[in-house]
Write a protein that holds these residues in place. Sequence first.
Motif, PDB file in Angstrom:
ATOM      1  N   ASN A   9     -16.269 -13.072  -1.416  1.00 35.83           N
ATOM      2  CA  ASN A   9     -17.165 -11.913  -1.433  1.00 35.83           C
ATOM      3  C   ASN A   9     -18.600 -12.309  -1.750  1.00 35.83           C
ATOM      4  O   ASN A   9     -19.538 -11.744  -1.192  1.00 35.83           O
ATOM      5  N   GLY A  10     -18.776 -13.293  -2.624  1.00 35.74           N
ATOM      6  CA  GLY A  10     -20.122 -13.771  -2.943  1.00 35.74           C
ATOM      7  C   GLY A  10     -20.796 -14.420  -1.749  1.00 35.74           C
ATOM      8  O   GLY A  10     -21.974 -14.168  -1.469  1.00 35.74           O
ATOM      9  N   LEU A  11     -20.061 -15.250  -1.039  1.00 32.77           N
ATOM     10  CA  LEU A  11     -20.618 -15.894   0.148  1.00 32.77           C
ATOM     11  C   LEU A  11     -20.885 -14.886   1.258  1.00 32.77           C
ATOM     12  O   LEU A  11     -21.885 -14.981   1.967  1.00 32.77           O
ATOM     13  N   ALA A  12     -19.994 -13.912   1.411  1.00 35.89           N
ATOM     14  CA  ALA A  12     -20.165 -12.902   2.460  1.00 35.89           C
ATOM     15  C   ALA A  12     -21.451 -12.108   2.256  1.00 35.89           C
ATOM     16  O   ALA A  12     -22.111 -11.714   3.222  1.00 35.89           O
ATOM     17  N   ALA A  13     -21.820 -11.900   1.010  1.00 34.60           N
ATOM     18  CA  ALA A  13     -23.046 -11.155   0.710  1.00 34.60           C
ATOM     19  C   ALA A  13     -24.302 -11.955   1.043  1.00 34.60           C
ATOM     20  O   ALA A  13     -25.382 -11.389   1.174  1.00 34.60           O
TER      21      ALA A  13
END
Length: 85
Positions: A9-13
């Motif tokens: 989720n952090g990378l997707a953001a």
Amino acid sequence: MEDIATVVNGLAARTPWHSTCLVKVIAGHKMLSQKKIPHTLHFGVQKTLGGEMKAHAWLSVANKIIIGGDAVDEFREISKINIRG
């Protein structure tokens, strides 16, 4: 498993493209597979009030959804893939 969800989720953001639920599920699947952790990829659909179809994907480990669980109750699961690890 929360660490994998946090990373995905952090990378997707931070990606310059829109990371859909399917993109996140595939990324999580690859990470879990590398660690040989059994998991399940789920695929569902929803018919909107306007008659359109929407799709959603989510990922679970030991029956706990770790990615894509935000709206899963609104979708009817139509398929799943169990990965043995």
